[in-house]
Design a protein around this motif. Structure first.
Motif, PDB file in Angstrom:
ATOM      1  N   TYR A  33      35.853  57.463  32.236  1.00 21.78           N
ATOM      2  CA  TYR A  33      36.370  55.824  32.081  1.00 21.78           C
ATOM      3  C   TYR A  33      37.299  55.773  30.881  1.00 21.78           C
TER       4      TYR A  33
ATOM      5  N   THR B  59      36.345  45.692  29.718  1.00 22.96           N
ATOM      6  CA  THR B  59      35.151  46.067  29.398  1.00 22.96           C
ATOM      7  C   THR B  59      35.206  46.514  31.135  1.00 22.96           C
ATOM      8  N   PRO B  60      33.705  47.112  31.293  1.00 19.17           N
ATOM      9  CA  PRO B  60      33.776  48.126  32.310  1.00 19.17           C
ATOM     10  C   PRO B  60      33.779  46.706  33.756  1.00 19.17           C
ATOM     11  N   THR B  61      33.093  45.411  34.095  1.00 21.75           N
ATOM     12  CA  THR B  61      33.413  44.130  34.456  1.00 21.75           C
ATOM     13  C   THR B  61      34.961  43.794  34.817  1.00 21.75           C
ATOM     14  N   ALA B  62      35.183  43.762  33.596  1.00 18.78           N
ATOM     15  CA  ALA B  62      37.115  43.035  33.513  1.00 18.78           C
ATOM     16  C   ALA B  62      37.570  43.488  34.774  1.00 18.78           C
ATOM     17  N   SER B  63      38.111  42.008  35.303  1.00 18.25           N
ATOM     18  CA  SER B  63      38.606  42.056  36.721  1.00 18.25           C
ATOM     19  C   SER B  63      40.088  42.094  35.842  1.00 18.25           C
TER      20      SER B  63
ATOM     21  N   ASP C  49      41.138  39.027  35.070  1.00 19.25           N
ATOM     22  CA  ASP C  49      41.423  38.630  33.030  1.00 19.25           C
ATOM     23  C   ASP C  49      42.029  39.799  32.028  1.00 19.25           C
TER      24      ASP C  49
ATOM     25  N   ASP D 202      32.804  46.634  43.866  1.00 23.37           N
ATOM     26  CA  ASP D 202      31.220  45.670  44.145  1.00 23.37           C
ATOM     27  C   ASP D 202      31.482  44.640  44.958  1.00 23.37           C
TER      28      ASP D 202
ATOM     29  N   THR E 174      37.875  45.639  39.236  1.00 24.34           N
ATOM     30  CA  THR E 174      37.384  46.216  37.871  1.00 24.34           C
ATOM     31  C   THR E 174      38.239  47.089  37.247  1.00 24.34           C
TER      32      THR E 174
ATOM     33  N   ASP F   9      35.349  49.444  35.811  1.00 24.64           N
ATOM     34  CA  ASP F   9      34.810  50.178  36.144  1.00 24.64           C
ATOM     35  C   ASP F   9      35.136  50.419  37.749  1.00 24.64           C
ATOM     36  N   ALA F  10      35.733  49.517  39.132  1.00 23.69           N
ATOM     37  CA  ALA F  10      35.964  49.943  39.919  1.00 23.69           C
ATOM     38  C   ALA F  10      37.126  51.108  40.149  1.00 23.69           C
TER      39      ALA F  10
ATOM     40  N   LYS G  22      35.549  54.574  39.249  1.00 25.28           N
ATOM     41  CA  LYS G  22      34.394  54.706  39.882  1.00 25.28           C
ATOM     42  C   LYS G  22      35.756  55.751  41.182  1.00 25.28           C
TER      43      LYS G  22
END
Lengths: 174, 134
Positions: free
Chosen positions: B9, B28-32, B36, B102, B118, B120-121, B124
């Protein structure tokens, strides 16, 4: 007619590196306005930074285009980094050296150094004055799915002359 | 030695900060990436090149194939996309080919699929590839 910002290709290693020079001349009329005299100071002709970046884009673009013998439309997509520490004045020569960093079907990334030869110093030394790293797209395979004309509008007329005079094979129809 | 999730990460965050000129606190992990962090289509090529460089080692090159991170030529297949929306078969294909994403709350609008990617994607995606190669 394309506005050419390199004069001659002086070294070429296929798929790896290409070096070109640009002789900056006071005969280039844009230098008369960059920067022109005003009431407080005399004229100060300086090669515009934007055109130095374009010179590197042409150098690196030819290197990337040469990989597929100029059949791909190689278009500057992104200036990843551009750092130029010193000015280039009329009568000085710029040397651009571009190296391919990554290359695949969708495009390429390049790193590049910019050097300057000051003939007035008479020491023949090239001083490093900056770095320009770029990203190129093979536009016919762009991720956005946009389509472009079939003819290769990137590598046309003047580019062909420049490339062929350096002995680099050029296949693309113009 | 395998990298931990946190190490992956952190490296992904550095890659995205450099490629997109984004501040680290924005990542951030959820930032697109598109919605974003203002990524454009060409930035994905830059990100792919940088990920390949960041995660390659001398004995194990990290190579991302075309369409691996994000499927290509989606719009051209009527089996997958009709009237600007993914068909059930298209959605199933997306989920299969993008296990790093997700899809919760996704309404099948093709214009919104890029925004699903994102930070996070990406992490992953890298983690799956590294584990598959190990």
């Amino acid at each position: 007619m394309r506005w050419m910002w390199i004069d001659r290709i002086i070294a070429f290693e296929p798929r790896r590196s290409l070096t070109a020079i640009k002789c900056v001349s006071l005969a280039e009329s844009h230098l008369h306005d960059h920067f022109s005299a005003d009431t407080d100071r005399p004229a100060a002709p300086v090669m515009p930074t934007s055109l130095i970046i374009e010179g590197m884009a042409q150098t690196a673009g030819i290197l990337v285009g040469s990989v597929n013998r100029f059949r791909e439309k190689v278009v500057l997509a992104k200036i990843v980094r551009a750092v130029l520490d010193q000015d280039v004045l009329p009568g000085q020569t710029i040397r651009y050296t571009a190296l391919i960093d990554r290359l695949d079907g969708a495009g390429a990334s390049t790193t590049g150094t910019v050097e300057r030869l000051d003939h007035a110093k008479q020491d023949g030394r090239w001083d490093a004055i900056g770095a320009v790293d770029l990203l190129f797209s093979h536009v016919d395979r762009n991720l956005a799915g946009v389509t472009f004309p079939e003819a290769n509008f990137v590598f046309s007329d003047n580019f062909r002359t420049l490339v062929e005079s350096a002995g680099i094979p050029f296949d693309a129809p113009t | 030695m395998l990298m931990t999730r946190d190490q992956i990460y952190e490296q992904v965050r550095d890659v995205l900060a450099d490629a997109l000129g984004a501040d680290e606190d924005e990542i951030t992990p959820t930032a697109s990436l598109t919605a974003d962090l203002r990524a454009e289509s060409i930035d994905f090529l830059d990100i792919v090149f940088r990920l390949e460089k960041a995660f390659s080692t001398p004995d194990r090159p990290f190579k991302i194939s075309p369409g691996e991170l994000f499927p290509e030529n989606l719009m051209e297949n009527p089996e997958w996309v009709q009237s600007g929306r993914f068909t059930p078969a298209g959605l199933a294909m997306l989920k299969e080919r993008m296990p790093h994403v997700d899809f919760a709350g996704f309404d099948a609008d093709v214009n919104k699929v890029a925004a699903l990617i994102t930070v996070d994607a990406i992490a992953k995606f890298v983690e799956r590839k590294l584990n598959a190669a190990a």
